[in-house]
Design a protein around this motif. Structure first.
Motif, PDB file in Angstrom:
ATOM      1  N   UNK A 199       0.836  -1.199   0.028  1.00 35.32           N
ATOM      2  CA  UNK A 199      -0.185  -0.006  -0.050  1.00 35.32           C
ATOM      3  C   UNK A 199       1.065   1.366   0.070  1.00 35.32           C
ATOM      4  N   UNK A 200       0.369   2.458   0.402  1.00 33.61           N
ATOM      5  CA  UNK A 200       1.170   3.573   0.554  1.00 33.61           C
ATOM      6  C   UNK A 200       0.414   4.605   1.570  1.00 33.61           C
ATOM      7  N   UNK A 201       1.032   5.600   1.779  1.00 33.74           N
ATOM      8  CA  UNK A 201       0.329   6.378   2.886  1.00 33.74           C
ATOM      9  C   UNK A 201       0.003   7.942   2.281  1.00 33.74           C
ATOM     10  N   UNK A 202      -0.329   7.980   1.036  1.00 32.70           N
ATOM     11  CA  UNK A 202      -0.601   9.274   0.383  1.00 32.70           C
ATOM     12  C   UNK A 202      -1.829   9.946   1.464  1.00 32.70           C
ATOM     13  N   UNK A 203      -2.509   9.359   1.797  1.00 33.68           N
ATOM     14  CA  UNK A 203      -3.813  10.289   2.657  1.00 33.68           C
ATOM     15  C   UNK A 203      -2.921  11.044   3.725  1.00 33.68           C
ATOM     16  N   UNK A 204      -1.940  10.305   4.197  1.00 36.00           N
ATOM     17  CA  UNK A 204      -1.180  10.893   5.471  1.00 36.00           C
ATOM     18  C   UNK A 204      -0.438  12.192   4.988  1.00 36.00           C
ATOM     19  N   UNK A 205       0.059  12.126   3.568  1.00 37.37           N
ATOM     20  CA  UNK A 205       0.612  13.207   2.841  1.00 37.37           C
ATOM     21  C   UNK A 205      -0.507  14.401   3.133  1.00 37.37           C
ATOM     22  N   UNK A 206      -1.666  13.895   2.561  1.00 41.14           N
ATOM     23  CA  UNK A 206      -2.625  15.081   2.386  1.00 41.14           C
ATOM     24  C   UNK A 206      -2.982  15.608   4.099  1.00 41.14           C
ATOM     25  N   UNK A 207      -2.903  14.837   5.054  1.00 41.61           N
ATOM     26  CA  UNK A 207      -3.297  15.109   6.473  1.00 41.61           C
ATOM     27  C   UNK A 207      -2.192  16.226   6.907  1.00 41.61           C
ATOM     28  N   UNK A 208      -0.773  15.842   6.350  1.00 41.98           N
ATOM     29  CA  UNK A 208       0.275  16.600   6.766  1.00 41.98           C
ATOM     30  C   UNK A 208       0.141  17.783   6.178  1.00 41.98           C
TER      31      UNK A 208
ATOM     32  N   UNK B  79       1.150   1.129   7.666  1.00 37.95           N
ATOM     33  CA  UNK B  79       1.846   0.312   6.771  1.00 37.95           C
ATOM     34  C   UNK B  79       2.069  -1.170   7.212  1.00 37.95           C
ATOM     35  N   UNK B  80       2.057  -1.295   8.576  1.00 37.57           N
ATOM     36  CA  UNK B  80       1.944  -2.679   9.148  1.00 37.57           C
ATOM     37  C   UNK B  80       0.589  -3.377   8.735  1.00 37.57           C
ATOM     38  N   UNK B  81      -0.459  -2.683   8.787  1.00 38.55           N
ATOM     39  CA  UNK B  81      -1.599  -3.239   8.613  1.00 38.55           C
ATOM     40  C   UNK B  81      -1.888  -3.890   7.197  1.00 38.55           C
ATOM     41  N   UNK B  82      -1.210  -2.993   6.483  1.00 34.43           N
ATOM     42  CA  UNK B  82      -1.341  -3.202   4.864  1.00 34.43           C
ATOM     43  C   UNK B  82      -0.350  -4.221   4.614  1.00 34.43           C
ATOM     44  N   UNK B  83       0.793  -4.391   5.276  1.00 42.22           N
ATOM     45  CA  UNK B  83       1.963  -5.158   4.923  1.00 42.22           C
ATOM     46  C   UNK B  83       1.539  -6.687   5.431  1.00 42.22           C
ATOM     47  N   UNK B  84       1.084  -6.650   6.843  1.00 37.76           N
ATOM     48  CA  UNK B  84       0.479  -8.106   7.177  1.00 37.76           C
ATOM     49  C   UNK B  84      -0.428  -8.635   6.313  1.00 37.76           C
ATOM     50  N   UNK B  85      -1.263  -7.647   5.619  1.00 35.54           N
ATOM     51  CA  UNK B  85      -2.553  -8.361   4.834  1.00 35.54           C
ATOM     52  C   UNK B  85      -1.992  -8.916   3.477  1.00 35.54           C
ATOM     53  N   UNK B  86      -1.046  -8.217   3.008  1.00 34.57           N
ATOM     54  CA  UNK B  86      -0.425  -8.781   1.879  1.00 34.57           C
ATOM     55  C   UNK B  86       0.305 -10.113   1.775  1.00 34.57           C
ATOM     56  N   UNK B  87      -0.148 -11.252   0.780  1.00 36.78           N
ATOM     57  CA  UNK B  87       0.733 -12.251   0.899  1.00 36.78           C
ATOM     58  C   UNK B  87       2.129 -12.041   0.252  1.00 36.78           C
ATOM     59  N   UNK B  88       2.821 -12.988   0.264  1.00 37.56           N
ATOM     60  CA  UNK B  88       4.402 -12.705  -0.033  1.00 37.56           C
ATOM     61  C   UNK B  88       4.651 -12.268  -1.577  1.00 37.56           C
ATOM     62  N   UNK B  89       3.782 -12.739  -2.517  1.00 38.53           N
ATOM     63  CA  UNK B  89       4.044 -12.630  -3.714  1.00 38.53           C
ATOM     64  C   UNK B  89       3.427 -11.208  -4.073  1.00 38.53           C
ATOM     65  N   UNK B  90       2.258 -10.785  -3.580  1.00 38.85           N
ATOM     66  CA  UNK B  90       1.599  -9.252  -3.506  1.00 38.85           C
ATOM     67  C   UNK B  90       2.868  -8.385  -3.143  1.00 38.85           C
ATOM     68  N   UNK B  91       3.343  -8.978  -1.969  1.00 38.16           N
ATOM     69  CA  UNK B  91       4.373  -7.850  -1.306  1.00 38.16           C
ATOM     70  C   UNK B  91       5.689  -7.571  -2.375  1.00 38.16           C
ATOM     71  N   UNK B  92       5.942  -8.740  -2.832  1.00 37.93           N
ATOM     72  CA  UNK B  92       7.314  -8.879  -3.861  1.00 37.93           C
ATOM     73  C   UNK B  92       6.646  -7.806  -5.093  1.00 37.93           C
ATOM     74  N   UNK B  93       5.497  -8.091  -5.698  1.00 37.87           N
ATOM     75  CA  UNK B  93       5.077  -7.399  -6.682  1.00 37.87           C
ATOM     76  C   UNK B  93       4.942  -5.939  -6.636  1.00 37.87           C
ATOM     77  N   UNK B  94       4.495  -5.755  -5.372  1.00 39.72           N
ATOM     78  CA  UNK B  94       4.555  -4.177  -5.052  1.00 39.72           C
ATOM     79  C   UNK B  94       5.811  -3.543  -4.820  1.00 39.72           C
TER      80      UNK B  94
END
Ligand code: NIG
Ligand code: FE
Length: 410
Positions: free
Chosen positions: A84-93, A112-127
């Protein structure tokens, strides 16, 4: 010379920014040649020092018509494996929220921890892979990747395996760093010292035994881990034979630089709030200062790192991207080098040294970072007329050819 001993490659008519201390800016060697065999540099000097018939020396000989060649760039501090990413926090800042406020409200690293836990290894690699590719296209041939968006054993291991896969997929060196002490995971909320136990008793030994980490890092900061918690992590790492590095004094002076030095850390990183005492301790320990101007920029920080004092004490200064989804979504080490000049007042030569020889030192990789006989044949040929252009141009595709371990990869 028998064919068996011929070099694998020889480039003629080069200009080398060798980054050796030869008394000339950038360690420059004009009218030079560079040759290599089995991934190691066999010649890097004035072309006039080559024997008469260069074609007898190497399987491949080519003139590069005056192109500048540098060592492959080394990005010694990234968090580029995340989902994932945190573009929404960029807007908040941009609307006034601070990094600390967002972190305390359950966003920041934990998001980012929530999103990284939710991704499987192949998705994490692809991102994650395209981010490493972007760095590579801009001349990075060695990079460090930290874990720290898992904060449980399973996800930290997943991140580090993905880092190893990126190395295999791109042919670049990836130095992995375990950063379990990056933030407190939600399930340990209010039980910070239990989480430090988890890091030291369970996670670090398992990761060390699996051979997944080359070093250990921690985030020593008021919003993260205290000095005494960091000390526990470092003692455990030392017991397992792993070198340490530290996110130190980024948002406040928590005496992180001195703590890192006490443990003979490879590097202490960020350092905006480091005092003269911390700098002196780093100098005595040989700890490299890794400056991260893109995070300084993205957080709109105003407190500059103690560059003058680092110079005065002879502390080697490295520059890294800090590529991460929260404070440094920067996909170019050259851009960080440019910011190091403009924001931190480094010279372009210091910035290039910071992304080559000093970055190698920050990773404990003494086989690279300069163009000299015996070092790894990691080279970049650039479309520039002077090495200062590597920091001067903001963006652009300047890397004409990238050679890693003696093999042309672009
Ligand atoms: O280097 N300082 C802590 N770690 C990262 C930020 C990570 C994040 O916000 O996701 C850094 O700036
Ligand atoms: Fe970082």
């Amino acid at each position: 010379m028998t064919s068996i001993s011929r070099w694998d490659g020889l480039l003629l008519d080069c200009r080398l920014a060798s980054m050796t201390a030869n008394g000339i800016a950038y360690g420059a060697i004009e009218n030079a040649a560079i040759g290599w065999k089995d991934g190691r540099i066999t010649f890097a000097a004035a072309q006039s020092q080559l024997p008469d018939k260069p074609e007898s020396l190497s399987v491949n000989v080519e003139s590069v018509e005056g192109a500048w060649i540098t060592p492959g760039l080394i990005d010694c501090h990234t968090h580029l494996v995340f989902a994932g990413n945190r573009a929404s926090e960029f807007e908040q800042r941009l609307q006034g929220a601070s990094y600390e406020e967002i972190a305390r409200a359950g966003g920041g690293i934990v998001s980012s921890v929530r999103q990284t836990r939710a991704a499987n290894e192949d998705e994490l690699f692809a991102q994650s892979l395209p981010r490493a590719q972007a760095l590579l296209q801009d001349g990075v041939t060695t990079l460090e990747i930290k874990s720290g968006y898992g904060l449980n054993l399973e996800t930290e291991e997943k991140m580090l395996r993905v880092a190893r896969r990126i190395s295999a997929a791109l042919g670049i060196t990836v130095h992995t760093t375990f950063l379990g002490a990056h933030a407190i995971p939600p399930e340990f909320s209010g039980r910070q010292s239990d989480y430090v136990d988890e890091v030291c008793v369970r996670m670090l030994p398992a990761i060390a035994h699996a051979g997944l980490a080359d070093a250990v890092d921690a985030f020593c900061e008021t919003i993260a881990f205290t000095a005494s918690e960091t000390r526990r992590v470092f003692e455990t790492a030392r017991g397992l034979g792993l070198r340490v590095k530290l996110h130190a004094d980024q948002l406040s002076d928590g005496h992180g630089a001195a703590l890192a030095a006490e443990f003979n850390a490879l590097s202490a990183e960020h350092l905006e709030h480091t005092s003269e005492t911390g700098v002196a301790a780093m100098a005595a320990a040989g700890t490299v200062a890794v400056l991260l101007p893109a995070a300084f920029y993205a957080l709109r920080e105003t407190k500059l790192p103690p560059t003058e004092s680092l110079r005065a004490h002879g502390v080697p200064i490295a520059i890294a991207s800090d590529l991460n989804p929260g404070t440094s979504p920067v996909l170019s080490l050259r851009l960080a080098m440019s910011m190091a000049c403009t924001l931190f007042r480094l010279t372009p030569e210091e910035a290039l040294r910071g992304a080559t020889v000093h970055a190698a030192q920050a990773l404990g990789l003494l086989d690279r970072g300069t163009l000299e006989v015996g070092k790894r044949a990691d080279l970049v040929l650039w479309d520039i007329q002077h090495p200062a252009e590597l920091c001067y141009w903001i963006g652009g595709n300047l890397a004409r050819r990238i050679i890693i371990d003696g093999c042309r990869i672009s």
